[in-house]
Design a protein around this motif. Structure first.
Motif, PDB file in Angstrom:
ATOM      1  N   LEU A   1     -35.583  31.524  39.773  1.00  0.00           N
ATOM      2  CA  LEU A   1     -36.338  32.770  39.698  1.00  0.00           C
ATOM      3  C   LEU A   1     -36.361  33.322  38.278  1.00  0.00           C
ATOM      4  CD1 LEU A   1     -35.282  34.528  42.995  1.00  0.00           C
ATOM      5  CD2 LEU A   1     -37.572  33.746  42.375  1.00  0.00           C
ATOM      6  N   CYS A   2     -35.228  33.256  37.598  1.00  0.00           N
ATOM      7  CA  CYS A   2     -35.182  33.738  36.215  1.00  0.00           C
ATOM      8  C   CYS A   2     -36.110  32.925  35.321  1.00  0.00           C
ATOM      9  CB  CYS A   2     -33.745  33.695  35.686  1.00  0.00           C
ATOM     10  SG  CYS A   2     -32.709  34.995  36.379  1.00  0.00           S
ATOM     11  N   ARG A   3     -36.132  31.616  35.498  1.00  0.00           N
ATOM     12  CA  ARG A   3     -37.058  30.772  34.725  1.00  0.00           C
ATOM     13  C   ARG A   3     -38.507  31.116  35.034  1.00  0.00           C
ATOM     14  NH1 ARG A   3     -33.490  26.832  36.004  1.00  0.00           N
ATOM     15  NH2 ARG A   3     -34.777  26.109  37.731  1.00  0.00           N
ATOM     16  N   SER A   4     -38.822  31.263  36.313  1.00  0.00           N
ATOM     17  CA  SER A   4     -40.198  31.572  36.719  1.00  0.00           C
ATOM     18  C   SER A   4     -40.662  32.904  36.143  1.00  0.00           C
ATOM     19  CB  SER A   4     -40.318  31.623  38.240  1.00  0.00           C
ATOM     20  OG  SER A   4     -40.116  30.356  38.798  1.00  0.00           O
ATOM     21  N   PHE A   5     -39.830  33.930  36.261  1.00  0.00           N
ATOM     22  CA  PHE A   5     -40.225  35.245  35.777  1.00  0.00           C
ATOM     23  C   PHE A   5     -40.205  35.322  34.257  1.00  0.00           C
ATOM     24  CE2 PHE A   5     -39.615  36.523  40.191  1.00  0.00           C
ATOM     25  CZ  PHE A   5     -40.705  37.366  40.355  1.00  0.00           C
ATOM     26  N   ARG A   6     -39.375  34.515  33.606  1.00  0.00           N
ATOM     27  CA  ARG A   6     -39.347  34.483  32.144  1.00  0.00           C
ATOM     28  C   ARG A   6     -40.729  34.119  31.603  1.00  0.00           C
ATOM     29  NH1 ARG A   6     -35.336  30.853  31.326  1.00  0.00           N
ATOM     30  NH2 ARG A   6     -33.870  32.471  31.911  1.00  0.00           N
ATOM     31  N   ARG A   7     -41.416  33.210  32.278  1.00  0.00           N
ATOM     32  CA  ARG A   7     -42.768  32.821  31.858  1.00  0.00           C
ATOM     33  C   ARG A   7     -43.742  33.989  31.952  1.00  0.00           C
ATOM     34  NH1 ARG A   7     -41.184  27.759  34.421  1.00  0.00           N
ATOM     35  NH2 ARG A   7     -41.937  28.515  36.423  1.00  0.00           N
ATOM     36  N   LEU A   8     -43.383  34.997  32.750  1.00  0.00           N
ATOM     37  CA  LEU A   8     -44.218  36.192  32.900  1.00  0.00           C
ATOM     38  C   LEU A   8     -43.724  37.350  32.025  1.00  0.00           C
ATOM     39  CD1 LEU A   8     -44.593  36.055  36.778  1.00  0.00           C
ATOM     40  CD2 LEU A   8     -46.281  35.355  35.067  1.00  0.00           C
ATOM     41  N   GLY A   9     -42.726  37.066  31.182  1.00  0.00           N
ATOM     42  CA  GLY A   9     -42.210  38.083  30.272  1.00  0.00           C
ATOM     43  C   GLY A   9     -41.061  38.908  30.815  1.00  0.00           C
ATOM     44  N   VAL A  10     -40.557  38.577  32.001  1.00  0.00           N
ATOM     45  CA  VAL A  10     -39.425  39.300  32.596  1.00  0.00           C
ATOM     46  C   VAL A  10     -38.162  38.501  32.315  1.00  0.00           C
ATOM     47  CG1 VAL A  10     -38.418  40.175  34.735  1.00  0.00           C
ATOM     48  CG2 VAL A  10     -40.908  40.215  34.422  1.00  0.00           C
ATOM     49  N   ARG A  11     -37.240  39.087  31.600  1.00  0.00           N
ATOM     50  CA  ARG A  11     -36.014  38.387  31.218  1.00  0.00           C
ATOM     51  C   ARG A  11     -34.819  38.970  31.961  1.00  0.00           C
ATOM     52  NH1 ARG A  11     -37.867  34.858  28.154  1.00  0.00           N
ATOM     53  NH2 ARG A  11     -39.272  35.213  26.429  1.00  0.00           N
ATOM     54  N   ARG A  12     -34.144  38.127  32.730  1.00  0.00           N
ATOM     55  CA  ARG A  12     -32.936  38.524  33.458  1.00  0.00           C
ATOM     56  C   ARG A  12     -31.918  37.399  33.368  1.00  0.00           C
ATOM     57  NH1 ARG A  12     -32.894  42.820  37.144  1.00  0.00           N
ATOM     58  NH2 ARG A  12     -30.675  42.426  36.994  1.00  0.00           N
ATOM     59  N   ASP A  13     -30.669  37.755  33.421  1.00  0.00           N
ATOM     60  CA  ASP A  13     -29.572  36.801  33.390  1.00  0.00           C
ATOM     61  C   ASP A  13     -29.203  36.449  34.831  1.00  0.00           C
ATOM     62  OD1 ASP A  13     -27.170  35.429  33.197  1.00  0.00           O
ATOM     63  OD2 ASP A  13     -26.218  36.904  31.895  1.00  0.00           O
ATOM     64  N   PRO A  14     -29.206  35.152  35.199  1.00  0.00           N
ATOM     65  CA  PRO A  14     -28.847  34.778  36.575  1.00  0.00           C
ATOM     66  C   PRO A  14     -27.465  35.301  36.995  1.00  0.00           C
ATOM     67  CG  PRO A  14     -29.709  32.869  35.398  1.00  0.00           C
ATOM     68  CD  PRO A  14     -29.573  33.990  34.398  1.00  0.00           C
ATOM     69  N   SER A  15     -26.528  35.369  36.058  1.00  0.00           N
ATOM     70  CA  SER A  15     -25.181  35.870  36.386  1.00  0.00           C
ATOM     71  C   SER A  15     -25.222  37.343  36.762  1.00  0.00           C
ATOM     72  CB  SER A  15     -24.222  35.660  35.218  1.00  0.00           C
ATOM     73  OG  SER A  15     -24.075  34.284  34.967  1.00  0.00           O
ATOM     74  N   ASP A  16     -26.056  38.121  36.078  1.00  0.00           N
ATOM     75  CA  ASP A  16     -26.198  39.538  36.435  1.00  0.00           C
ATOM     76  C   ASP A  16     -26.805  39.680  37.825  1.00  0.00           C
ATOM     77  OD1 ASP A  16     -25.157  40.362  34.010  1.00  0.00           O
ATOM     78  OD2 ASP A  16     -27.129  40.682  33.091  1.00  0.00           O
ATOM     79  N   LEU A  17     -27.800  38.854  38.118  1.00  0.00           N
ATOM     80  CA  LEU A  17     -28.402  38.892  39.454  1.00  0.00           C
ATOM     81  C   LEU A  17     -27.386  38.500  40.518  1.00  0.00           C
ATOM     82  CD1 LEU A  17     -31.911  37.326  38.780  1.00  0.00           C
ATOM     83  CD2 LEU A  17     -31.332  39.735  39.092  1.00  0.00           C
ATOM     84  N   TRP A  18     -26.584  37.491  40.223  1.00  0.00           N
ATOM     85  CA  TRP A  18     -25.544  37.051  41.156  1.00  0.00           C
ATOM     86  C   TRP A  18     -24.637  38.214  41.517  1.00  0.00           C
ATOM     87  CZ3 TRP A  18     -24.284  32.629  43.776  1.00  0.00           C
ATOM     88  CH2 TRP A  18     -23.041  32.619  44.388  1.00  0.00           C
ATOM     89  N   ARG A  19     -24.158  38.913  40.490  1.00  0.00           N
ATOM     90  CA  ARG A  19     -23.260  40.048  40.736  1.00  0.00           C
ATOM     91  C   ARG A  19     -23.956  41.126  41.552  1.00  0.00           C
ATOM     92  NH1 ARG A  19     -21.390  38.183  35.865  1.00  0.00           N
ATOM     93  NH2 ARG A  19     -22.841  39.372  34.595  1.00  0.00           N
ATOM     94  N   GLY A  20     -25.254  41.312  41.357  1.00  0.00           N
ATOM     95  CA  GLY A  20     -25.999  42.298  42.125  1.00  0.00           C
ATOM     96  C   GLY A  20     -26.182  41.898  43.583  1.00  0.00           C
ATOM     97  N   VAL A  21     -26.166  40.596  43.843  1.00  0.00           N
ATOM     98  CA  VAL A  21     -26.372  40.101  45.206  1.00  0.00           C
ATOM     99  C   VAL A  21     -25.056  39.945  45.951  1.00  0.00           C
ATOM    100  CG1 VAL A  21     -27.195  38.139  46.588  1.00  0.00           C
ATOM    101  CG2 VAL A  21     -28.531  38.923  44.638  1.00  0.00           C
TER     102      VAL A  21
END
Length: 71
Positions: free
Chosen positions: A45-65
């Protein structure tokens, strides 16, 4: 868990994200690979959204989930 998430597997509807492409999903508590698949999904998901200009760290998302990363 899905195992193959990208921007193509999600819809934005009424201010919520809706997952589609259910045949590839697995039940988390029944799959011995659930943790691995979730990590792969978040990275994809981070790779896919990065192509759209949205930058997120998978580790941060992990902690949020799920909280802290397992050792």
């Amino acid at each position: 868990m899905h195992g193959d998430y990208s921007t193509y597997n999600l819809l934005w509807y009424r201010e919520r994200v809706v997952a589609i492409d259910f045949p590839q999903m697995v039940v988390a508590h029944e799959s011995p690979r659930a943790i691995e698949l979730l990590r792969r999904d978040l990275e994809s998901l981070c790779r896919s959204f990065r192509r759209l200009g949205v930058r997120r760290d998978p580790s941060d998302l992990w902690r949020g989930v799920v909280g802290e990363l397992p050792s």
